[in-house]
Design a protein around this motif. Structure first.
Motif: not given
Length: 88
Positions: A10-13, A28-38, A76-81
């Protein structure tokens, strides 16, 4: 196969609106996720066992990391900054 679940903290959004309530789904739609550029559509994806590069993009920020997935496992993949400080 392995299952990769995408989790955005939630802190990312930026879900604030002028009425004090935001819409997490729109943010959430503003965050794009890619696996091997897909591009990943949805909150989970099946990946083959082995080495894959996971990338989160939003605005000017990109966070990416490689990971080795094992067959039959769920992840689970979760970004951190973070902010790093150095004395000059």
């Amino acid at each position: 196969m392995a299952t990769l679940h995408i989790q955005i903290p939630e802190s990312f959004l930026n879900i604030q609106s002028e009425h004090g309530r935001g819409n997490r789904n729109n943010a959430r739609k503003d965050v794009q996720v890619f696996v091997d550029n897909q591009k990943v559509n949805g909150d989970s994806v099946q990946v083959t066992p082995g080495h894959h590069r996971i990338r989160f993009e939003t605005g000017s920020f990109i966070v990416q990391q490689s990971f080795d997935f094992s067959a039959g496992q769920s992840y689970v993949a979760s970004p951190s900054l973070s902010i790093n400080f150095q004395q000059q």
